[in-house]
Design an enzyme around this catalytic site. Structure first.
Site, short mmCIF file in Angstrom:
data_model
loop_
_atom_site.label_atom_id
_atom_site.label_comp_id
_atom_site.label_asym_id
_atom_site.label_seq_id
_atom_site.Cartn_x
_atom_site.Cartn_y
_atom_site.Cartn_z
N CYS A 1 -76.13 -1.58 -36.31
CA CYS A 1 -75.45 -0.67 -37.24
C CYS A 1 -75.36 -1.27 -38.65
O CYS A 1 -76.38 -1.48 -39.29
CB CYS A 1 -74.08 -0.27 -36.69
SG CYS A 1 -73.43 1.23 -37.50
N LYS B 1 -69.97 11.77 -42.38
CA LYS B 1 -70.20 10.74 -41.37
C LYS B 1 -71.15 11.24 -40.29
O LYS B 1 -71.01 12.36 -39.79
CB LYS B 1 -68.86 10.33 -40.74
CG LYS B 1 -68.94 9.16 -39.78
CD LYS B 1 -67.53 8.81 -39.28
CE LYS B 1 -67.57 7.56 -38.41
NZ LYS B 1 -66.20 7.21 -37.92
N SER C 1 -72.09 6.18 -35.47
CA SER C 1 -70.77 6.27 -36.09
C SER C 1 -70.85 5.53 -37.41
O SER C 1 -70.52 4.36 -37.51
CB SER C 1 -69.71 5.65 -35.18
OG SER C 1 -68.43 5.68 -35.78
N HIS D 1 -75.44 2.85 -31.96
CA HIS D 1 -74.55 2.01 -31.14
C HIS D 1 -74.84 2.20 -29.66
O HIS D 1 -74.00 2.71 -28.91
CB HIS D 1 -73.08 2.36 -31.42
CG HIS D 1 -72.56 1.82 -32.71
ND1 HIS D 1 -72.29 0.49 -32.91
CD2 HIS D 1 -72.26 2.44 -33.87
CE1 HIS D 1 -71.83 0.31 -34.15
NE2 HIS D 1 -71.81 1.48 -34.74
N GLU E 1 -74.68 0.01 -27.63
CA GLU E 1 -73.77 -0.87 -26.90
C GLU E 1 -72.42 -0.22 -26.62
O GLU E 1 -71.61 -0.76 -25.84
CB GLU E 1 -73.57 -2.18 -27.67
CG GLU E 1 -72.56 -2.13 -28.81
CD GLU E 1 -73.12 -1.52 -30.10
OE1 GLU E 1 -72.40 -1.50 -31.12
OE2 GLU E 1 -74.29 -1.07 -30.08
N ARG F 1 -58.27 7.68 -33.29
CA ARG F 1 -57.69 6.78 -34.29
C ARG F 1 -57.67 7.44 -35.66
O ARG F 1 -56.65 7.42 -36.36
CB ARG F 1 -58.52 5.49 -34.34
CG ARG F 1 -58.13 4.50 -35.42
CD ARG F 1 -59.30 3.56 -35.71
NE ARG F 1 -60.45 4.27 -36.26
CZ ARG F 1 -61.69 3.80 -36.26
NH1 ARG F 1 -61.95 2.62 -35.71
NH2 ARG F 1 -62.67 4.50 -36.78
#
Length: 349
Positions: free
Chosen positions: A142, A163, A192, A235, A237, A249
């Protein structure tokens, strides 16, 4: 085969509960083989969570892998205890005389900042300079991938108006590539990020090749032609719930224009369990990378600086073509209609 981790690392209990075989250092010393040696530069604020995600993937290889953890000295992590950092992490000074099979550079939540504004940028460039002589192959994730592309190859970062958030289709560019060997024609990849890379510059760079590409998210996986550097823009992972935690969040912070994760919740319903649709390709990517390193790295790691200087690393294989869907008919599966979202299914249950 197991991974080898520092004795007492908190991730050990989680790995044990998931039946992942991990040896602590004192156990591995009794085995008669040279393990792969990896060092992880963990730039994420949630270090323990990131450690666990990466160790899960590394553990899927049949090889024994010995792990060291690196930190920056010019930035103090606010979300990780100092005791954890002191016990398990060292800065470059402790590793500078070592040679490694692989380096992993994680992402960091600073993608909207200019690289030179990041407080540890100069230290990061020193680490990448060291890796160019002391590490056989580096995997960047990333923001780490954007930073590596910028510093090592001059590829500009582009801030985005919105985003890129969710799970997006990535089209395989070459089925015979070592790193993506065994990938399906379409691989789903979490993203992200508030930034991307200049695709025209990537395409024009003779040292780089695009391994996967998506019409909504752009390149997801880029490498140098000799695979000494692997750049992962998404991502793979991430755990099943990582995007959900990020979304919750940001909503709890009352931020404006919080994007809803695309292709993630069934029927776009955040009360339902997210679809874990990228796990197989995540495992395959890391297994392929570790296997390729194992097959091509010298047994004596002290030879790495000489081989790097001579440009004698791995296998040079170019797939220089314009990234896109490689199908002859130009069909782009999952480009617009999503997946797993069946109209009316909820009402029929």
């Amino acid at each position: 085969m197991p991974i080898t981790i520092p004795t007492g690392l908190p991730a050990r209990s989680i790995l044990d509960s998931e039946r992942i075989f991990a040896l602590e250092s004192h156990e591995a010393e009794r085995q008669e083989m040279r393990p792969l040696r990896l060092v992880i530069l963990n730039l994420m604020p949630t270090k323990v969570e990131t450690e666990t995600q990466l160790l899960r993937l590394i553990s899927k290889s049949p090889l024994q892998v010995e792990i060291d953890f690196m930190k920056t000295s010019t930035h103090q992590a606010a979300h990780t205890s100092m005791d954890h950092l002191v016990k398990f992490y060292e800065n470059l000074d402790s590793f500078k005389d070592n040679c490694y099979d692989g380096l992993v550079v994680t992402g960091a939540p600073v993608e909207q900042m200019d690289f030179e504004q990041v407080d540890y940028w100069n230290e990061l460039t020193h680490i990448l300079d060291w890796a160019s002589t002391h590490v056989f192959s580096t995997m960047y994730l990333c923001w780490g991938a954007m930073a590596g592309l910028y510093y090592r190859h001059g590829i500009a970062k582009r801030n985005l108006d919105r985003k890129v958030f969710g799970v997006f289709p990535q089209y395989l560019q070459d089925e015979y590539c070592f790193i993506t060997n065994g990938f399906d024609e379409v691989a789903l990849q979490p993203h992200s990020r508030w930034a991307g890379v200049d695709e025209d510059q990537v395409r024009a760079c003779p040292d780089l090749q695009v391994l996967t590409w998506g019409p909504q998210s752009g390149p997801g996986l880029i490498s140098t032609q000799d695979f000494s550097e692997i750049f992962v823009l998404g991502h793979w992972e991430y755990d099943r719930d990582t995007l959900a935690h990020e979304y919750q969040r940001d909503m709890a912070k009352g931020l404006d224009q919080v994007p809803f994760p695309v292709n993630y919740y069934p029927h776009d319903d955040p009360t339902l369990e997210p679809i874990f649709s990228w796990r197989a390709h995540a495992n395959l990517l890391w297994r392929n990378w570790l296997n390729w390193v194992y097959e091509t790295t010298p047994y004596d790691l002290d030879q790495v600086p000489t081989l790097r200087a001579a440009g004698r690393l791995g296998t040079d294989r170019s797939i220089r073509h314009a990234p896109g869907c490689p199908r002859a008919d130009g069909y782009r599966p999952l480009a617009a209609d999503g997946y797993g979202l069946i109209p009316g299914a909820a009402e029929s249950q």
